[in-house]
Design a protein around this motif. Structure first.
Motif, PDB file in Angstrom:
ATOM      1  N   GLY A   4      -2.226   2.516 -13.757  1.00 15.01           N
ATOM      2  CA  GLY A   4      -3.018   3.182 -12.725  1.00 15.01           C
ATOM      3  C   GLY A   4      -2.326   3.285 -11.388  1.00 15.01           C
ATOM      4  O   GLY A   4      -2.792   4.019 -10.503  1.00 15.01           O
ATOM      5  N   ARG A   5      -1.219   2.570 -11.219  1.00 15.35           N
ATOM      6  CA  ARG A   5      -0.472   2.621  -9.953  1.00 15.35           C
ATOM      7  C   ARG A   5       0.907   3.243 -10.116  1.00 15.35           C
ATOM      8  O   ARG A   5       1.394   3.916  -9.209  1.00 15.35           O
ATOM      9  N   GLY A  47      20.407  -2.147 -11.784  1.00 16.27           N
ATOM     10  CA  GLY A  47      19.236  -2.591 -11.043  1.00 16.27           C
ATOM     11  C   GLY A  47      19.189  -2.062  -9.626  1.00 16.27           C
ATOM     12  O   GLY A  47      20.216  -1.779  -9.009  1.00 16.27           O
ATOM     13  N   THR A  48      17.981  -1.937  -9.107  1.00 11.46           N
ATOM     14  CA  THR A  48      17.754  -1.554  -7.720  1.00 11.46           C
ATOM     15  C   THR A  48      16.627  -2.410  -7.174  1.00 11.46           C
ATOM     16  O   THR A  48      15.614  -2.621  -7.840  1.00 11.46           O
ATOM     17  N   LEU A  49      16.805  -2.909  -5.956  1.00 15.54           N
ATOM     18  CA  LEU A  49      15.867  -3.863  -5.378  1.00 15.54           C
ATOM     19  C   LEU A  49      14.715  -3.146  -4.685  1.00 15.54           C
ATOM     20  O   LEU A  49      14.924  -2.253  -3.858  1.00 15.54           O
ATOM     21  N   VAL A  50      13.523  -3.569  -5.017  1.00 16.98           N
ATOM     22  CA  VAL A  50      12.303  -3.101  -4.351  1.00 16.98           C
ATOM     23  C   VAL A  50      11.668  -4.299  -3.655  1.00 16.98           C
ATOM     24  O   VAL A  50      11.391  -5.315  -4.296  1.00 16.98           O
ATOM     25  N   THR A  51      11.444  -4.176  -2.357  1.00 18.80           N
ATOM     26  CA  THR A  51      10.809  -5.239  -1.589  1.00 18.80           C
ATOM     27  C   THR A  51       9.551  -4.698  -0.941  1.00 18.80           C
ATOM     28  O   THR A  51       9.612  -3.702  -0.208  1.00 18.80           O
ATOM     29  N   VAL A  52       8.431  -5.343  -1.216  1.00 19.82           N
ATOM     30  CA  VAL A  52       7.150  -4.911  -0.663  1.00 19.82           C
ATOM     31  C   VAL A  52       6.686  -5.982   0.314  1.00 19.82           C
ATOM     32  O   VAL A  52       6.439  -7.127  -0.082  1.00 19.82           O
ATOM     33  N   SER A  53       6.560  -5.618   1.570  1.00 17.30           N
ATOM     34  CA  SER A  53       6.142  -6.570   2.597  1.00 17.30           C
ATOM     35  C   SER A  53       4.627  -6.540   2.773  1.00 17.30           C
ATOM     36  O   SER A  53       3.990  -5.498   2.612  1.00 17.30           O
ATOM     37  N   SER A  54       4.094  -7.711   3.124  1.00 16.41           N
ATOM     38  CA  SER A  54       2.633  -7.810   3.283  1.00 16.41           C
ATOM     39  C   SER A  54       2.215  -7.513   4.699  1.00 16.41           C
ATOM     40  O   SER A  54       3.014  -7.383   5.596  1.00 16.41           O
ATOM     41  N   ASN A  83       2.978   3.720  -6.646  1.00 16.39           N
ATOM     42  CA  ASN A  83       1.993   3.858  -5.574  1.00 16.39           C
ATOM     43  C   ASN A  83       1.212   2.562  -5.407  1.00 16.39           C
ATOM     44  O   ASN A  83       1.215   1.694  -6.282  1.00 16.39           O
ATOM     45  N   SER A  84       0.527   2.453  -4.285  1.00 19.93           N
ATOM     46  CA  SER A  84      -0.299   1.275  -4.003  1.00 19.93           C
ATOM     47  C   SER A  84       0.482  -0.012  -4.257  1.00 19.93           C
ATOM     48  O   SER A  84       0.000  -0.937  -4.916  1.00 19.93           O
ATOM     49  N   LEU A  85       1.666  -0.066  -3.721  1.00 20.50           N
ATOM     50  CA  LEU A  85       2.541  -1.212  -3.983  1.00 20.50           C
ATOM     51  C   LEU A  85       1.976  -2.494  -3.393  1.00 20.50           C
ATOM     52  O   LEU A  85       1.330  -2.490  -2.321  1.00 20.50           O
ATOM     53  N   GLY A 135       0.793  -1.221   0.000  1.00 20.92           N
ATOM     54  CA  GLY A 135       0.000   0.000   0.000  1.00 20.92           C
ATOM     55  C   GLY A 135       0.822   1.267   0.000  1.00 20.92           C
ATOM     56  O   GLY A 135       0.283   2.365  -0.219  1.00 20.92           O
ATOM     57  N   GLY A 136       2.114   1.124   0.235  1.00 19.25           N
ATOM     58  CA  GLY A 136       2.994   2.288   0.285  1.00 19.25           C
ATOM     59  C   GLY A 136       3.480   2.711  -1.085  1.00 19.25           C
ATOM     60  O   GLY A 136       3.055   2.178  -2.124  1.00 19.25           O
TER      61      GLY A 136
END
Length: 129
Positions: free
Chosen positions: A66-67, A122-129, A84-86, A15-16
């Motif tokens: 849309g995000r 590259g750059t790492l994106v980690t989205v936690s639940s 957004n809204s990850l 959501g971030g």
């Protein structure tokens, strides 16, 4: 030929938001269409979005439409990806790429961008639940 350096990755909750940047060296930045791909663990690289030389054309993968918003500042030799809204499924290494052409070579075929000229590290994106 330009060289590309990504930044802005990190850990964010679902959501971030995050904003990635891709800085290019050289004086020909505006001659290149610019875009983003990503590769999740255990998966193939996939197209995310592309922006044309002056920013008038943009194309997004359905999964991010849309995000995510792509933009560029040719005066600063920099491209951006506002996310957004990850979601956890957005977790991946994000790569920026550059090519003198804009079109299906970015999102067509396998969608992995195998024909594109220049890649960042590259750059790492980690989205936690």
């Amino acid at each position: 030929q330009v060289q590309l350096v990504e930044s802005g990755g990190g850990l964010v909750q679902a959501g971030g938001s995050l904003r990635l940047s891709c800085a290019a060296s050289g004086r020909t930045f505006s001659s290149y269409a610019m875009g983003w791909f990503r590769q999740a663990p255990g998966k193939e690289r996939e197209f995310v979005t592309v922006i044309s030389w002056t920013g008038g054309g943009k194309y997004y993968a359905d999964s991010v439409k849309g995000r995510f918003t792509i933009s560029r500042d040719n005066a600063k030799n920099t491209m951006y990806l506002q996310m957004n809204s990850l979601k956890p499924e957005d977790t991946a290494v994000y790569y920026c790429a550059a090519d003198r052409e804009y079109g299906r070579r970015w999102w067509g075929g396998s969608g992995q961008g195998g024909l594109l000229e220049v890649w960042g590290q590259g750059t790492l994106v980690t989205v936690s639940s």
